[in-house]
Structure formats: structure tokens, C-alpha cells
Scaffold this motif. Structure first.
Motif, PDB file in Angstrom:
ATOM      1  N   ARG A 240      40.053  -2.458 -86.121  1.00  0.00           N
ATOM      2  CA  ARG A 240      39.638  -3.577 -85.286  1.00  0.00           C
ATOM      3  C   ARG A 240      38.785  -3.027 -84.150  1.00  0.00           C
ATOM      4  O   ARG A 240      38.766  -1.807 -83.916  1.00  0.00           O
ATOM      5  N   THR A 241      38.079  -3.899 -83.470  1.00  0.00           N
ATOM      6  CA  THR A 241      37.175  -3.429 -82.424  1.00  0.00           C
ATOM      7  C   THR A 241      37.549  -4.011 -81.066  1.00  0.00           C
ATOM      8  O   THR A 241      38.031  -5.140 -80.959  1.00  0.00           O
ATOM      9  N   ARG A 242      37.305  -3.217 -80.063  1.00  0.00           N
ATOM     10  CA  ARG A 242      37.373  -3.662 -78.671  1.00  0.00           C
ATOM     11  C   ARG A 242      35.945  -3.625 -78.145  1.00  0.00           C
ATOM     12  O   ARG A 242      35.341  -2.552 -78.048  1.00  0.00           O
ATOM     13  N   LEU A 243      35.391  -4.781 -77.833  1.00  0.00           N
ATOM     14  CA  LEU A 243      34.011  -4.847 -77.375  1.00  0.00           C
ATOM     15  C   LEU A 243      33.949  -4.698 -75.859  1.00  0.00           C
ATOM     16  O   LEU A 243      34.715  -5.329 -75.128  1.00  0.00           O
ATOM     17  N   VAL A 244      33.026  -3.867 -75.419  1.00  0.00           N
ATOM     18  CA  VAL A 244      32.868  -3.536 -74.005  1.00  0.00           C
ATOM     19  C   VAL A 244      31.439  -3.873 -73.601  1.00  0.00           C
ATOM     20  O   VAL A 244      30.486  -3.484 -74.282  1.00  0.00           O
ATOM     21  N   ASP A 245      31.284  -4.588 -72.495  1.00  0.00           N
ATOM     22  CA  ASP A 245      29.949  -4.940 -72.003  1.00  0.00           C
ATOM     23  C   ASP A 245      29.447  -3.818 -71.096  1.00  0.00           C
ATOM     24  O   ASP A 245      30.015  -3.589 -70.021  1.00  0.00           O
ATOM     25  N   PRO A 246      28.395  -3.103 -71.492  1.00  0.00           N
ATOM     26  CA  PRO A 246      27.922  -1.974 -70.674  1.00  0.00           C
ATOM     27  C   PRO A 246      27.313  -2.405 -69.350  1.00  0.00           C
ATOM     28  O   PRO A 246      27.104  -1.566 -68.468  1.00  0.00           O
ATOM     29  N   ARG A 247      27.036  -3.692 -69.205  1.00  0.00           N
ATOM     30  CA  ARG A 247      26.436  -4.187 -67.963  1.00  0.00           C
ATOM     31  C   ARG A 247      27.477  -4.481 -66.893  1.00  0.00           C
ATOM     32  O   ARG A 247      27.126  -4.754 -65.744  1.00  0.00           O
ATOM     33  N   GLN A 248      28.750  -4.432 -67.271  1.00  0.00           N
ATOM     34  CA  GLN A 248      29.835  -4.757 -66.349  1.00  0.00           C
ATOM     35  C   GLN A 248      30.615  -3.497 -65.967  1.00  0.00           C
ATOM     36  O   GLN A 248      30.676  -2.539 -66.746  1.00  0.00           O
ATOM     37  N   PRO A 249      31.228  -3.485 -64.778  1.00  0.00           N
ATOM     38  CA  PRO A 249      32.071  -2.338 -64.409  1.00  0.00           C
ATOM     39  C   PRO A 249      33.200  -2.161 -65.421  1.00  0.00           C
ATOM     40  O   PRO A 249      33.755  -3.140 -65.928  1.00  0.00           O
ATOM     41  N   LYS A 250      33.524  -0.927 -65.699  1.00  0.00           N
ATOM     42  CA  LYS A 250      34.584  -0.643 -66.664  1.00  0.00           C
ATOM     43  C   LYS A 250      35.949  -0.819 -66.010  1.00  0.00           C
ATOM     44  O   LYS A 250      36.150  -0.453 -64.850  1.00  0.00           O
ATOM     45  N   THR A 251      36.867  -1.385 -66.767  1.00  0.00           N
ATOM     46  CA  THR A 251      38.218  -1.590 -66.264  1.00  0.00           C
ATOM     47  C   THR A 251      38.979  -0.265 -66.260  1.00  0.00           C
ATOM     48  O   THR A 251      38.637   0.672 -66.989  1.00  0.00           O
ATOM     49  N   GLU A 252      40.023  -0.216 -65.460  1.00  0.00           N
ATOM     50  CA  GLU A 252      40.827   1.005 -65.386  1.00  0.00           C
ATOM     51  C   GLU A 252      41.471   1.326 -66.724  1.00  0.00           C
ATOM     52  O   GLU A 252      41.573   2.493 -67.110  1.00  0.00           O
ATOM     53  N   ASP A 253      41.908   0.289 -67.444  1.00  0.00           N
ATOM     54  CA  ASP A 253      42.557   0.580 -68.723  1.00  0.00           C
ATOM     55  C   ASP A 253      41.554   1.112 -69.739  1.00  0.00           C
ATOM     56  O   ASP A 253      41.901   1.942 -70.584  1.00  0.00           O
ATOM     57  N   TYR A 254      40.275   0.672 -69.635  1.00  0.00           N
ATOM     58  CA  TYR A 254      39.297   1.246 -70.562  1.00  0.00           C
ATOM     59  C   TYR A 254      38.951   2.681 -70.175  1.00  0.00           C
ATOM     60  O   TYR A 254      38.807   3.551 -71.040  1.00  0.00           O
ATOM     61  N   LEU A 255      38.840   2.946 -68.891  1.00  0.00           N
ATOM     62  CA  LEU A 255      38.555   4.311 -68.457  1.00  0.00           C
ATOM     63  C   LEU A 255      39.690   5.265 -68.817  1.00  0.00           C
ATOM     64  O   LEU A 255      39.474   6.469 -68.946  1.00  0.00           O
ATOM     65  N   ALA A 256      40.883   4.729 -69.001  1.00  0.00           N
ATOM     66  CA  ALA A 256      41.987   5.565 -69.471  1.00  0.00           C
ATOM     67  C   ALA A 256      41.765   5.986 -70.922  1.00  0.00           C
ATOM     68  O   ALA A 256      42.255   7.034 -71.353  1.00  0.00           O
ATOM     69  N   GLU A 257      41.018   5.171 -71.681  1.00  0.00           N
ATOM     70  CA  GLU A 257      40.693   5.517 -73.066  1.00  0.00           C
ATOM     71  C   GLU A 257      39.454   6.398 -73.140  1.00  0.00           C
ATOM     72  O   GLU A 257      39.378   7.313 -73.960  1.00  0.00           O
ATOM     73  N   HIS A 258      38.461   6.084 -72.323  1.00  0.00           N
ATOM     74  CA  HIS A 258      37.210   6.849 -72.318  1.00  0.00           C
ATOM     75  C   HIS A 258      36.817   7.085 -70.860  1.00  0.00           C
ATOM     76  O   HIS A 258      36.272   6.199 -70.212  1.00  0.00           O
TER      77      HIS A 258
END
Length: 221
Positions: free
Chosen positions: A42-60
Motif C-alpha cells: 500500500r502507499t502513503r502519499l506525501v505532498d512535497p510542497r507541504q512541511p513534513k510531519t514528525e511521524d513521517y520524518l521518523a520514517e524518512h
């Protein structure tokens, strides 16, 4: 394999990209490897134009894509992820020890030797083709790319794939060659043109590319 919302494997991909990046973003590498391995995801889509969330930064930590999550934990860096997928997939990594080592070496060659050599030229043609300094620098950038491509073509020779059979090395190398679309350099290497076309004709690649493009299209609608 089809995308499944309840799949145990999750990868991230960008929900928006500028047109020149459609079809070459690095999530395609991971999608392709999963398709070759027959693994649902499955995919988690991330908008590169928006600030990254803390939980996403924990992944990348760098806020890029792809990231990867399965029952064992999370990963980032497409090369590491693809090799992780390939470890238990004979269709991607041969079982014979020396062939396995050579395929792994060529994955790193694609990422560390070829990709950095072609990117100055690709970057110039996409972003700076009409800049005052471009005409002066283009020959050196072009020569560096040509020299690395010549080695790759010589190594490939008359083989269909680098190891005779398709492996993760070809997956990574074909994806890197796709970055050259804004240039005309690969046209000087007929064997590499055919090699890239063989990789792109694989059903697993076609499914990976279609899902990558569908995600971008859905987010834009």
C-alpha cells in the motif's frame, strides 16, 4: 501485485511532482521490486510542497521518498529498500553466491558510479539549458556521462541482462538510465537503448509505472 489497502508493506510516494519527474521518481524502483517479487503493498502519499510531519520524518529523516514499512520496521533509501526486498526473491537476486555478489555490486554501481555521473548533465538540461554558462559546461558534463555509459555498454556486451538473467542490478540500472530522458546521450549506445527498452517492457515495470502515474493523476484531480 495489485495495491491493497490492508497490505503489510507500506511505501511512501509523492502525491505531486513537476512534469519532468513523472515516471522517474525513486518510488518506482521500490514498486517495481515489489511487483517482481509478487508482494502486495500500500502507499502513503506525501505532498512535497507541504512541511513534513514528525511521524513521517521518523520514517524518512530527510523527508524524501520512498520510505518503507513492514512487520520488521521501517527503512529509507531506495537502494537499501530494493536490496531488502530482493534478499528473499530469487527472481531479483540469484541464489548462486558469486552471481549474487555481482548483482549487488552493480546495484551500487548504478547508484554510486552511474547516477552521479549523469546528473550534472540532466540537471543542466532540465533547469539551465539556456543559461549563459550552459554551453561552456555542457561538453564536460556530457563527456563524463558518455564515459560511464560506455563502460556499462561494454560490460553488457551482447547479453540481455548484466548477469545473463534479470536481477535487481538491471532493475536499478534501467531506472537510472531513465533519468537521461532530457538528454540525447543514450542514443549513442544502441545496446543500452535496447537494454532499457527490455527492462521497461517487463510487466512488473509497467504495473509499477502505471501505479506511480495513477497516484499523481488522482491527487491532481
Amino acid at each position: 501485485m495489485p495495491l491493497k489497502n490492508d497490505a503489510p508493506i507500506q511505501i511512501s510516494a509523492f502525491s505531486w511532482l513537476p512534469p519532468f519527474a513523472h515516471g522517474v521518481a525513486r518510488d518506482i524502483r521500490v514498486r517495481w521490486a515489489l511487483e517482481e517479487a509478487g508482494l502486495d503493498y500500500r502507499t502513503r502519499l506525501v505532498d512535497p510542497r507541504q512541511p513534513k510531519t514528525e511521524d513521517y520524518l521518523a520514517e524518512h529523516p530527510f523527508g524524501q521518498v520512498p520510505s518503507y514499512r513492514d512487520s520488521e520496521g521501517t527503512m529509507f533509501e531506495s537502494g537499501a529498500i530494493v536490496l531488502h526486498i530482493a534478499q528473499n526473491c530469487p527472481a531479483l537476486l540469484p541464489e548462486e553466491s558469486q552471481a549474487r555478489k555481482r548483482a549487488t555490486i552493480w546495484v551500487f554501481a548504478a547508484l554510486n558510479t552511474l547516477e552521479p555521473a549523469i546528473f550534472p548533465l540532466v540537471d543542466l538540461e532540465i533547469f539551465h539549458a539556456n543559461a549563459s554558462w550552459a554551453a561552456e559546461r555542457r561538453p564536460a558534463f556530457r563527456e563524463r556521462a558518455l564515459s560511464r555509459l560506455a563502460v556499462l555498454e561494454r560490460t553488457l556486451g551482447n547479453k540481455h541482462w548484466l548477469e545473463g538473467q534479470f536481477t535487481v542490478a538491471d532493475l536499478m540500472m534501467v531506472h537510472v538510465l531513465r533519468f537521461l530522458r532530457p538528454t540525447n546521450v543514450i542514443g549513442e549506445f544502441p545496446r543500452l537503448v535496447a537494454y532499457q527498452a527490455r527492462g521497461e517492457a517487463r510487466p512488473a515495470f509497467q504495473r509499477a509505472l502505471a501505479d506511480h502515474l495513477a497516484a499523481l493523476s488522482a491527487a491532481a484531480s
